[in-house]
Scaffold this active site. Sequence first.
Site, mmCIF file in Angstrom:
data_model
loop_
_atom_site.group_PDB
_atom_site.id
_atom_site.type_symbol
_atom_site.label_atom_id
_atom_site.label_comp_id
_atom_site.label_asym_id
_atom_site.label_seq_id
_atom_site.Cartn_x
_atom_site.Cartn_y
_atom_site.Cartn_z
ATOM 1 N N ASP A 167 -2.528 -9.638 8.221
ATOM 2 C CA ASP A 167 -2.305 -8.937 6.955
ATOM 3 C C ASP A 167 -1.282 -7.847 7.246
ATOM 4 O O ASP A 167 -1.562 -6.661 7.131
ATOM 5 C CB ASP A 167 -3.629 -8.354 6.431
ATOM 6 C CG ASP A 167 -3.551 -7.963 4.964
ATOM 7 O OD1 ASP A 167 -2.443 -8.034 4.389
ATOM 8 O OD2 ASP A 167 -4.592 -7.583 4.397
ATOM 9 N N HIS A 196 -0.717 -2.442 -4.610
ATOM 10 C CA HIS A 196 -0.099 -3.268 -5.655
ATOM 11 C C HIS A 196 -0.050 -2.592 -7.034
ATOM 12 O O HIS A 196 -0.431 -3.182 -8.053
ATOM 13 C CB HIS A 196 -0.835 -4.600 -5.770
ATOM 14 C CG HIS A 196 -0.782 -5.452 -4.518
ATOM 15 N ND1 HIS A 196 0.285 -5.446 -3.658
ATOM 16 C CD2 HIS A 196 -1.689 -6.338 -3.992
ATOM 17 C CE1 HIS A 196 0.046 -6.297 -2.665
ATOM 18 N NE2 HIS A 196 -1.137 -6.843 -2.836
ATOM 19 N N HIS A 209 3.177 -12.530 -5.538
ATOM 20 C CA HIS A 209 1.986 -12.585 -4.694
ATOM 21 C C HIS A 209 1.321 -13.973 -4.733
ATOM 22 O O HIS A 209 0.088 -14.083 -4.740
ATOM 23 C CB HIS A 209 1.006 -11.505 -5.154
ATOM 24 C CG HIS A 209 0.006 -11.090 -4.136
ATOM 25 N ND1 HIS A 209 -1.083 -11.865 -3.792
ATOM 26 C CD2 HIS A 209 -0.079 -9.977 -3.384
ATOM 27 C CE1 HIS A 209 -1.791 -11.227 -2.878
ATOM 28 N NE2 HIS A 209 -1.204 -10.084 -2.605
ATOM 29 N N ARG A 211 0.801 -1.231 0.000
ATOM 30 C CA ARG A 211 0.000 0.000 0.000
ATOM 31 C C ARG A 211 0.836 1.285 0.000
ATOM 32 O O ARG A 211 1.926 1.334 0.590
ATOM 33 C CB ARG A 211 -0.916 0.004 1.230
ATOM 34 C CG ARG A 211 -1.992 -1.048 1.123
ATOM 35 C CD ARG A 211 -2.881 -1.122 2.369
ATOM 36 N NE ARG A 211 -3.979 -2.051 2.121
ATOM 37 C CZ ARG A 211 -3.871 -3.381 2.157
ATOM 38 N NH1 ARG A 211 -2.723 -3.956 2.470
ATOM 39 N NH2 ARG A 211 -4.925 -4.153 1.898
ATOM 40 N N GLU A 219 4.859 -12.470 1.201
ATOM 41 C CA GLU A 219 5.401 -11.639 0.122
ATOM 42 C C GLU A 219 6.661 -10.919 0.599
ATOM 43 O O GLU A 219 6.575 -9.932 1.329
ATOM 44 C CB GLU A 219 4.343 -10.600 -0.279
ATOM 45 C CG GLU A 219 2.994 -11.196 -0.631
ATOM 46 C CD GLU A 219 1.831 -10.235 -0.360
ATOM 47 O OE1 GLU A 219 1.859 -9.099 -0.857
ATOM 48 O OE2 GLU A 219 0.899 -10.631 0.365
HETATM 49 C C1 BGC Z 1 -2.679 -7.457 0.975
HETATM 50 C C2 BGC Z 1 -4.109 -7.749 1.317
HETATM 51 C C3 BGC Z 1 -4.906 -7.822 0.059
HETATM 52 C C4 BGC Z 1 -4.298 -8.872 -0.810
HETATM 53 C C5 BGC Z 1 -4.989 -8.886 -2.133
HETATM 54 C C6 BGC Z 1 -2.165 -8.571 0.132
HETATM 55 O O1 BGC Z 1 -0.841 -8.340 -0.233
HETATM 56 O O2 BGC Z 1 -1.875 -7.271 2.107
HETATM 57 O O3 BGC Z 1 -4.657 -6.737 2.143
HETATM 58 O O4 BGC Z 1 -6.253 -8.107 0.304
HETATM 59 O O5 BGC Z 1 -2.942 -8.621 -1.042
HETATM 60 O O6 BGC Z 1 -4.901 -10.100 -2.711
#
Ligand code: BGC
Length: 388
Positions: free
Chosen positions: A287, A144, A215, A119, A353
């Site tokens: 998360d 992303h 991811h 983010r 990740e």
């Molecule tokens: C984020 C999550 C998000 C997800 C989406 C992750 O890298 O931290 O908040 O919902 O990606 O697939």
Amino acid sequence: MKTAINLFSVVLIGMMSSCQNTEKKQQTSTQDSISSVSALDSASFSETIDGKAANLYTIKNSSGAEVHLTNFGARIVGLLVPDKDGKLTDVVLGFNKASSYNNPEEPYFGTIVGPFGNRIAKGKFTLDGKTYTLPTNNGVNTLHGGFKGVHFANWEAKEVTPQKVTFAYTLPDGNEGYPGNISMEVTYSFNDKNELTIDYKATSDKNTHLNLTNHAYFNLNGEGSGTILNHELKLFANEYTPVDSTLIPTGELAPVKGTPFDFTKAKTIGLNIDDQDQQLTYGKGYDHNFVLDKTVVEGLNHAVTISGDKSGIVMDIYTAEPGIQFYSGNFMGDKVTLKNGVKDSFRTGFCLEPQHFPDTPNQTKFPSTLVKAGDTYSTKSVYKFSVK
Ligand code: BGC
């Protein structure tokens, strides 16, 4: 032009499958005890997306384990490794055709995310005195790389060999608000020790911020085999970066000791996931970015050891990155259908990740993500598979 591209892809698939056939012959004796459960085949996977061919690329090692990739998003779409009984098990979630990835509901399965993974607060950062505004695609924040990050790009398969594939893509200056024509190369290689290495290289013609990662959603018991809550996880991290209610780090590096975030000794993902804890409430589970201890093995930080309770498959991650985002699949919820026909149910996959910390362009105390014009950005992560 279209015909030329299609012809090229047919020749390429032909070349690749003939490589694979030769390999198969050589491997028959070692594979006799292993049953392949790959749900992917190049003919039905490959499709044209936005006028460009998206193909399936398979790299294999001498023990018969295999990694399936596509140039659409430079994604891992299948990863078959032996379980404790030697049965090949596909440990990543994904789809069985390329076009299924071309969907805004698709939650970044197996893809490279960038130019800035994770983010950026309120879709803004300031660099060299100029404020850049990015589209906000995750509540008030940018996630992303925005709506059109590299996950929806059709990368070029620049080099394809039986155990290595390099994908290349250049993001145009100003794409989703980010500065610089950014040329990226991501190389996947898979060796005979069941180690999948991802090498990242990039250059930009303007100063910019980069945070590339993969991811993949893993389920070490196999895609579609239920929740990941009984996986046992050890994170080599004594600190993590707590977040606000929109999942932006507060800037603090907080100790994990005495909190549900303490994975310094292996425990199941599910043990504390439903504890009363404000951070878990914000994330709807885990998360969060963990700050890696410097447990250096062969020049990389040992980040993670995680194992599947049913399969006995163990994954270790080593990385040049300072952090790792652990996401426990909290936003999954029967939205899409996976390769083997089951839905992506709640917490049936996890992401780990390797990365720089979220929102670094707006945080003064985090390790920098600035890449100066003309400099080479370079990072690497290794995913090692074994059994216990
Ligand atoms: C984020 C999550 C998000 C997800 C989406 C992750 O890298 O931290 O908040 O919902 O990606 O697939």
